[in-house]
Design a protein around this motif. Structure first.
Motif, PDB file in Angstrom:
ATOM      1  N   SER A 129     -30.366 -14.931  -8.507  1.00 41.64           N
ATOM      2  CA  SER A 129     -29.007 -14.858  -7.650  1.00 41.64           C
ATOM      3  C   SER A 129     -27.934 -14.957  -8.603  1.00 41.64           C
ATOM      4  O   SER A 129     -26.919 -14.186  -8.165  1.00 41.64           O
ATOM      5  N   ASP A 130     -27.959 -15.553  -9.720  1.00 43.21           N
ATOM      6  CA  ASP A 130     -26.725 -15.218 -10.825  1.00 43.21           C
ATOM      7  C   ASP A 130     -26.621 -13.859 -11.227  1.00 43.21           C
ATOM      8  O   ASP A 130     -25.359 -13.605 -11.281  1.00 43.21           O
ATOM      9  N   LEU A 131     -27.742 -13.152 -11.278  1.00 48.11           N
ATOM     10  CA  LEU A 131     -27.788 -11.827 -11.855  1.00 48.11           C
ATOM     11  C   LEU A 131     -27.760 -10.636 -10.813  1.00 48.11           C
ATOM     12  O   LEU A 131     -27.694  -9.684 -11.175  1.00 48.11           O
ATOM     13  N   ALA A 132     -27.409 -11.282  -9.414  1.00 45.36           N
ATOM     14  CA  ALA A 132     -27.150 -10.163  -8.445  1.00 45.36           C
ATOM     15  C   ALA A 132     -25.922  -9.586  -8.657  1.00 45.36           C
ATOM     16  O   ALA A 132     -25.867  -8.353  -8.315  1.00 45.36           O
ATOM     17  N   ASN A 133     -24.744 -10.087  -8.828  1.00 40.89           N
ATOM     18  CA  ASN A 133     -23.579  -9.701  -9.078  1.00 40.89           C
ATOM     19  C   ASN A 133     -22.895 -10.419 -10.205  1.00 40.89           C
ATOM     20  O   ASN A 133     -21.985 -11.126 -10.017  1.00 40.89           O
ATOM     21  N   PRO A 134     -23.359 -10.175 -11.447  1.00 37.06           N
ATOM     22  CA  PRO A 134     -23.056 -10.734 -12.655  1.00 37.06           C
ATOM     23  C   PRO A 134     -21.559 -10.601 -13.140  1.00 37.06           C
ATOM     24  O   PRO A 134     -21.216  -9.281 -13.138  1.00 37.06           O
ATOM     25  N   SER A 135     -20.854 -11.472 -13.526  1.00 38.15           N
ATOM     26  CA  SER A 135     -19.706 -11.339 -14.117  1.00 38.15           C
ATOM     27  C   SER A 135     -19.932 -11.092 -15.752  1.00 38.15           C
ATOM     28  O   SER A 135     -21.089 -10.969 -16.127  1.00 38.15           O
ATOM     29  N   ILE A 136     -19.006 -10.607 -16.417  1.00 37.54           N
ATOM     30  CA  ILE A 136     -18.993 -10.160 -17.849  1.00 37.54           C
ATOM     31  C   ILE A 136     -19.569 -11.631 -18.710  1.00 37.54           C
ATOM     32  O   ILE A 136     -20.225 -11.529 -19.452  1.00 37.54           O
ATOM     33  N   VAL A 137     -18.971 -12.687 -17.924  1.00 40.48           N
ATOM     34  CA  VAL A 137     -19.373 -14.124 -18.379  1.00 40.48           C
ATOM     35  C   VAL A 137     -20.833 -14.269 -18.330  1.00 40.48           C
ATOM     36  O   VAL A 137     -21.659 -14.729 -19.158  1.00 40.48           O
ATOM     37  N   THR A 138     -21.351 -14.219 -17.222  1.00 39.87           N
ATOM     38  CA  THR A 138     -22.882 -14.062 -16.858  1.00 39.87           C
ATOM     39  C   THR A 138     -23.696 -13.083 -17.755  1.00 39.87           C
ATOM     40  O   THR A 138     -24.637 -13.555 -18.141  1.00 39.87           O
ATOM     41  N   TRP A 139     -23.272 -11.835 -17.899  1.00 37.14           N
ATOM     42  CA  TRP A 139     -23.834 -11.047 -19.029  1.00 37.14           C
ATOM     43  C   TRP A 139     -23.856 -11.821 -20.420  1.00 37.14           C
ATOM     44  O   TRP A 139     -24.945 -11.546 -20.885  1.00 37.14           O
ATOM     45  N   ALA A 140     -22.836 -12.365 -20.799  1.00 34.64           N
ATOM     46  CA  ALA A 140     -22.908 -13.068 -22.063  1.00 34.64           C
ATOM     47  C   ALA A 140     -23.884 -13.885 -21.978  1.00 34.64           C
ATOM     48  O   ALA A 140     -24.820 -14.064 -23.046  1.00 34.64           O
ATOM     49  N   ARG A 141     -23.905 -14.843 -21.005  1.00 36.40           N
ATOM     50  CA  ARG A 141     -25.055 -15.974 -20.919  1.00 36.40           C
ATOM     51  C   ARG A 141     -26.401 -15.096 -20.895  1.00 36.40           C
ATOM     52  O   ARG A 141     -27.278 -15.614 -21.411  1.00 36.40           O
ATOM     53  N   PHE A 142     -26.551 -14.117 -20.397  1.00 34.00           N
ATOM     54  CA  PHE A 142     -27.775 -13.592 -20.247  1.00 34.00           C
ATOM     55  C   PHE A 142     -28.256 -12.963 -21.339  1.00 34.00           C
ATOM     56  O   PHE A 142     -29.443 -13.273 -21.958  1.00 34.00           O
ATOM     57  N   THR A 193       3.935  -9.552 -18.259  1.00 40.72           N
ATOM     58  CA  THR A 193       3.060  -9.776 -19.474  1.00 40.72           C
ATOM     59  C   THR A 193       2.258 -10.955 -19.607  1.00 40.72           C
ATOM     60  O   THR A 193       0.926 -10.858 -19.494  1.00 40.72           O
ATOM     61  N   ILE A 194       2.791 -12.000 -18.943  1.00 40.96           N
ATOM     62  CA  ILE A 194       2.073 -13.404 -18.720  1.00 40.96           C
ATOM     63  C   ILE A 194       1.190 -13.266 -17.580  1.00 40.96           C
ATOM     64  O   ILE A 194       0.038 -13.589 -17.504  1.00 40.96           O
ATOM     65  N   ALA A 195       1.511 -12.620 -16.488  1.00 42.60           N
ATOM     66  CA  ALA A 195       0.814 -12.503 -15.126  1.00 42.60           C
ATOM     67  C   ALA A 195      -0.351 -11.485 -15.758  1.00 42.60           C
ATOM     68  O   ALA A 195      -1.537 -11.918 -15.081  1.00 42.60           O
ATOM     69  N   ALA A 196      -0.136 -10.546 -16.342  1.00 46.15           N
ATOM     70  CA  ALA A 196      -1.317  -9.463 -16.681  1.00 46.15           C
ATOM     71  C   ALA A 196      -2.063 -10.107 -17.608  1.00 46.15           C
ATOM     72  O   ALA A 196      -3.362 -10.059 -17.139  1.00 46.15           O
ATOM     73  N   ALA A 197      -1.862 -10.946 -18.463  1.00 47.34           N
ATOM     74  CA  ALA A 197      -2.807 -11.675 -19.452  1.00 47.34           C
ATOM     75  C   ALA A 197      -3.629 -12.709 -18.480  1.00 47.34           C
ATOM     76  O   ALA A 197      -4.794 -12.734 -18.781  1.00 47.34           O
ATOM     77  N   VAL A 198      -2.923 -13.373 -17.555  1.00 46.35           N
ATOM     78  CA  VAL A 198      -3.706 -14.430 -16.766  1.00 46.35           C
ATOM     79  C   VAL A 198      -4.684 -13.496 -16.109  1.00 46.35           C
ATOM     80  O   VAL A 198      -5.692 -14.066 -15.872  1.00 46.35           O
ATOM     81  N   LEU A 199      -4.350 -12.630 -15.378  1.00 47.11           N
ATOM     82  CA  LEU A 199      -5.251 -11.842 -14.481  1.00 47.11           C
ATOM     83  C   LEU A 199      -6.372 -11.189 -15.211  1.00 47.11           C
ATOM     84  O   LEU A 199      -7.491 -11.260 -14.967  1.00 47.11           O
ATOM     85  N   LEU A 200      -6.121 -10.986 -16.681  1.00 42.33           N
ATOM     86  CA  LEU A 200      -7.061 -10.330 -17.303  1.00 42.33           C
ATOM     87  C   LEU A 200      -8.458 -11.325 -17.710  1.00 42.33           C
ATOM     88  O   LEU A 200      -9.093 -11.242 -17.650  1.00 42.33           O
ATOM     89  N   CYS A 201      -7.891 -12.551 -18.171  1.00 42.31           N
ATOM     90  CA  CYS A 201      -8.631 -13.651 -18.393  1.00 42.31           C
ATOM     91  C   CYS A 201      -9.656 -14.062 -17.406  1.00 42.31           C
ATOM     92  O   CYS A 201     -10.687 -14.173 -17.241  1.00 42.31           O
ATOM     93  N   ALA A 202      -8.661 -13.972 -15.908  1.00 40.50           N
ATOM     94  CA  ALA A 202      -9.536 -14.297 -14.802  1.00 40.50           C
ATOM     95  C   ALA A 202     -10.399 -13.414 -14.213  1.00 40.50           C
ATOM     96  O   ALA A 202     -11.401 -13.610 -13.927  1.00 40.50           O
ATOM     97  N   SER A 203     -10.235 -11.772 -14.518  1.00 38.42           N
ATOM     98  CA  SER A 203     -10.975 -10.952 -14.395  1.00 38.42           C
ATOM     99  C   SER A 203     -12.573 -11.176 -15.081  1.00 38.42           C
ATOM    100  O   SER A 203     -13.449 -10.413 -14.717  1.00 38.42           O
ATOM    101  N   TYR A 204     -12.643 -11.852 -16.000  1.00 41.30           N
ATOM    102  CA  TYR A 204     -14.085 -11.989 -16.737  1.00 41.30           C
ATOM    103  C   TYR A 204     -14.938 -12.925 -15.885  1.00 41.30           C
ATOM    104  O   TYR A 204     -16.082 -12.730 -15.884  1.00 41.30           O
ATOM    105  N   PHE A 205     -14.401 -13.335 -14.591  1.00 41.09           N
ATOM    106  CA  PHE A 205     -15.314 -14.216 -13.866  1.00 41.09           C
ATOM    107  C   PHE A 205     -15.541 -13.306 -12.630  1.00 41.09           C
ATOM    108  O   PHE A 205     -16.283 -13.801 -11.804  1.00 41.09           O
ATOM    109  N   LEU A 206     -14.972 -12.151 -12.400  1.00 37.80           N
ATOM    110  CA  LEU A 206     -15.310 -11.378 -11.232  1.00 37.80           C
ATOM    111  C   LEU A 206     -16.616 -10.569 -11.488  1.00 37.80           C
ATOM    112  O   LEU A 206     -17.050 -10.501 -12.806  1.00 37.80           O
ATOM    113  N   PRO A 207     -17.247 -10.014 -10.439  1.00 38.29           N
ATOM    114  CA  PRO A 207     -18.622  -9.440 -10.690  1.00 38.29           C
ATOM    115  C   PRO A 207     -18.406  -8.014 -11.452  1.00 38.29           C
ATOM    116  O   PRO A 207     -17.336  -7.221 -11.105  1.00 38.29           O
TER     117      PRO A 207
END
Length: 191
Positions: A64-77, A21-35
């Motif tokens: 270039s930030d928007l070439a492969n944007p993460s979900i965090v980049t989309w929020a910033r956009f 559960t902890i590993a999945a939660a950490v990886l879910l949070c980290a996935s917000y920074f993947l394209p």
């Protein structure tokens, strides 16, 4: 009649579900920074994002930030676009501010799920992961219907979306597993 042997849970039987559960939660949070999405080439990024949405000079986003944007980049956009329209995301209601808040709430749900996973609270962890799964699915639907990933567009889904959805589903299942394991520990302790 034969007596049925009581099922006794081993002490610490909730350890593995807790770790998962902890590993999945950490990886879910980290996935917000993947394209989350990707464009097919740099010229497509320029035409789609720079010309169509006319990102202003005051924004810290680049093409270039928007070439492969993460979900965090989309929020910033979305926030930068609302600022360009002089409609702050906190006081206006339009597609861009709604998407900004959906992304922010999904991120908060992921962080809270991590917090509850660390505290070994199975029910809120599962419910927040399920909410996250729904919110990210909504973002995906919106992107396909109205946003940057319509069929035949110059942009596609990136692996971050699948990773995010996968870890949200794993976290939901791991939370249920943790709940069952903790309940078995309580029954074993009571017996």
């Amino acid at each position: 009649m034969e007596d049925q042997p009581a099922v006794v849970a081993k002490k610490g039987s909730a350890l593995i579900p807790s770790i998962v559960t902890i590993a999945a939660a950490v990886l879910l949070c980290a996935s917000y920074f993947l394209p989350f999405t990707s464009v097919k080439d740099e010229s497509a990024a320029t035409s789609i994002f720079a010309q169509a949405y006319e990102i202003n000079e005051g924004s810290d986003l680049t093409v270039s930030d928007l070439a492969n944007p993460s979900i965090v980049t989309w929020a910033r956009f979305y926030k930068a676009y609302c600022d360009r329209l002089e409609r702050p995301v906190t006081s206006s209601l339009n597609d861009y501010s709604i998407m900004f808040w959906v992304i922010v709430v999904s991120g908060v749900a992921a962080v809270l799920a991590l917090l509850f996973a660390l505290l070994r609270k199975a029910t809120p962890t599962s419910l927040l992961a399920l909410a996250n799964l729904g919110l990210i699915s909504f973002v995906g639907w919106y992107f396909e219907k109205y946003g940057p990933v319509p069929s035949g567009a110059a942009s596609n889904w990136a692996f971050g979306r699948l990773v995010m959805l996968g870890f949200a589903a794993v976290l939901t299942a791991a939370g249920v597993w943790l709940f069952v394991a903790k309940r078995a520990e309580k029954k074993a302790a009571a017996a």
